[in-house]
Design an enzyme around this catalytic site. Structure first.
Site, PDB file in Angstrom:
ATOM      1  N   SER A 123       0.647  -1.159   0.027  1.00  0.00           N
ATOM      2  CA  SER A 123      -0.046   0.034   0.112  1.00  0.00           C
ATOM      3  C   SER A 123       0.946   1.241  -0.077  1.00  0.00           C
ATOM      4  O   SER A 123       0.464   2.408  -0.475  1.00  0.00           O
ATOM      5  CB  SER A 123      -1.069  -0.158   1.055  1.00  0.00           C
ATOM      6  N   LYS A 133     -11.742   0.741  -1.311  1.00  0.00           N
ATOM      7  CA  LYS A 133     -10.713   1.373  -2.038  1.00  0.00           C
ATOM      8  C   LYS A 133     -11.344   1.690  -3.676  1.00  0.00           C
ATOM      9  O   LYS A 133     -12.174   2.602  -3.641  1.00  0.00           O
ATOM     10  CB  LYS A 133      -9.184   0.896  -1.997  1.00  0.00           C
ATOM     11  N   HIS A 192      -5.776  -3.212  -2.451  1.00  0.00           N
ATOM     12  CA  HIS A 192      -5.030  -2.313  -3.665  1.00  0.00           C
ATOM     13  C   HIS A 192      -5.225  -3.171  -5.023  1.00  0.00           C
ATOM     14  O   HIS A 192      -4.851  -2.545  -5.779  1.00  0.00           O
ATOM     15  CB  HIS A 192      -3.925  -1.678  -3.366  1.00  0.00           C
TER      16      HIS A 192
HETATM   17  C1  LIG Z   1      -6.506  -0.052   3.496  1.00  0.00           C
HETATM   18  C2  LIG Z   1      -5.770  -1.399   3.755  1.00  0.00           C
HETATM   19  C3  LIG Z   1      -6.445  -2.450   4.538  1.00  0.00           C
HETATM   20  C4  LIG Z   1      -7.750  -1.697   5.612  1.00  0.00           C
HETATM   21  O1  LIG Z   1      -8.645  -1.691   4.690  1.00  0.00           O
HETATM   22  P1  LIG Z   1      -9.851  -0.591   5.172  1.00  0.00           P
HETATM   23  O2  LIG Z   1     -11.340  -0.982   4.651  1.00  0.00           O
HETATM   24  O3  LIG Z   1      -9.538   0.733   4.990  1.00  0.00           O
HETATM   25  O4  LIG Z   1     -10.148  -0.964   6.923  1.00  0.00           O
HETATM   26  C5  LIG Z   1      -6.128  -3.526   4.807  1.00  0.00           C
HETATM   27  N1  LIG Z   1      -5.032  -3.766   3.941  1.00  0.00           N
HETATM   28  C6  LIG Z   1      -4.490  -2.964   3.165  1.00  0.00           C
HETATM   29  C7  LIG Z   1      -3.200  -3.887   2.274  1.00  0.00           C
HETATM   30  C8  LIG Z   1      -4.793  -1.662   2.880  1.00  0.00           C
HETATM   31  O5  LIG Z   1      -4.079  -1.139   2.356  1.00  0.00           O
END
Ligand SMILES: *Cc1c(COP(=O)(O)O)cnc(C)c1O
Length: 386
Positions: A174, A240, A209
């Protein structure tokens, strides 16, 4: 009690604050009444503001109200929760799927549920904080392998004895925007499992992602042409690229039923509002109907990467719409971000402890225009510190 610690954070330039927006987040964001071109969002396809997503969610509020009242095991879920799970499983090509309230609660709930005493978790050193916390909550032993280092992973797996071994990796990292070598990881798991009557090496991927971005939106496994297996659990988020909220686990019927019965963040937490499930369903429909939006994301990403690298910036191995720009120091990262803001471009500085090496994290989306990206490149070009 906290004031001295806060002062120390401030002295090191590590004190964080929340900026408040007076607008939706999209290709634009309005902060303190000033409009910026927004390069900070993970809403990669611009779906958070898509009319179909908004309308579906509005209708769901009218039909189901807002709150869900309790955990689904207690109060029942709405048909929209079920529909989203069916749709997610179909989208991922798995037997089954289960919704979680967020990616964070998925990882902290699933990992302890699938790894118990006597098991060993192998986790990439750059895995997301929610994976790190999920590993901490599990009774299993944790072993960290060097980032994407398959030699290191193989060596550790070979010399470790365990009831079950579970490899955990982000599909797309991320903060670095690079992609895990899933084909190699898959091969390691499958060759070890082939020697046994029942598999004991499992793969858990966090496709937060990758979902909506890789493999025509289907995620990282599709990107690598890997078919789902009983020993693979895919976690992903609706928050996302799908522009919605919540997360999912997708896998075999048994794996999902196990999670439904044992994942504490599922059992002991109120279900997502149905309108969030409706928004996720709508977002999946948009991806199916308008796959061009993913092509637009990638062509924008190429355009940005070309401009940024031509200026001589180090994008730290990015392979996706997450484009980090290396800064030498925390101060430099803050200066660059500040300079970009003065040029109406919003891209945040990322500092320890989120990352070891300070950087600007630029995310490009399908909602950006060619002109937006030009503005970003121009703003980066006018920086003197690089
Ligand atoms: C953003 C993210 C999460 C958390 O997801 P949310 O729905 O924002 O709580 C988990 N793993 C990765 C790799 C992320 O980038």
């Amino acid at each position: 009690m906290f004031s001295e610690s806060l002062i120390r954070l401030r002295e090191k330039n590590l004190l964080r604050e929340i900026k408040s927006r007076n607008s939706p987040q999209g290709s634009r964001t309005v902060i303190d009444r000033r409009e910026y071109i927004n390069f900070s969002s993970n809403d990669y396809l611009g779906l958070a503001n898509h009319p179909h997503v908004i309308e579906s969610s509005r209708k769901a509020i009218e039909l189901f109200g807002f709150g869900s009242g309790a955990s689904r095991l207690l109060c029942g879920g709405s048909v929209l929760h079920n529909e989203l799970e069916k749709k997610t499983a179909q989208f991922k090509g798995t037997e089954s799927a289960l919704i979680f309230n967020s990616g964070y609660s998925a990882n902290t709930g699933i990992i302890p549920a699938i790894a118990d005493e006597g098991d060993v978790l192998f986790s990439d050193e750059l895995n997301h904080a929610s994976i790190v916390d999920g590993c901490r909550l599990s009774r299993a032993r944790k072993i960290i392998y060097r980032h994407k280092d398959m030699g290191h992973l193989t060596e550790l797996i070979k010399k470790t004895r365990a009831k079950r071994k579970i490899i955990i990796t982000d599909s797309v990292f991320s903060m670095d925007g690079d992609i895990a070598p899933l084909k190699e990881i898959y091969d390691i798991c499958s060759s070890l499992n082939a020697q046994r009557s029942t598999p004991n090496v499992f793969l858990y991927i966090d496709d937060a992602h990758g979902t909506g971005v890789l493999g025509r939106g289907r995620g990282a496994l599709a990107h690598f042409g890997i078919k789902p297996e009983s020993w693979i659990i895919q976690m992903g988020t609706f928050s996302k690229a799908l522009g919605s909220f919540g997360a999912f686990a997708a896998g075999s019927k048994d794996a999902i039923e196990w999670l439904l019965n044992t994942a504490r963040s599922f059992i002991f937490s109120t279900a997502l509002p149905s309108c969030a499930a409706a928004a996720s369903i709508a977002a999946l429909e948009v991806i199916e109907r308008e796959p061009e939006v993913i092509n637009k994301l990638w062509s924008n990403r190429e355009r940005a990467v070309q401009g940024i690298t031509e200026l001589g910036y180090d994008i730290m191995g990015s392979e996706t719409p997450i484009i980090p720009v290396r800064a030498e120091t925390v101060e430099e990262a803050l200066q660059i971000s500040q300079h970009l803001m003065e040029n109406s471009v919003f891209a945040p500085a990322i500092r320890p402890p989120t990352v070891k090496e300070p950087r600007i994290r630029i995310t490009v989306t399908a909602a950006h225009t060619a002109k937006d990206i030009e503005r970003l490149i121009k703003a980066l070009d006018s920086i003197t510190v690089k």
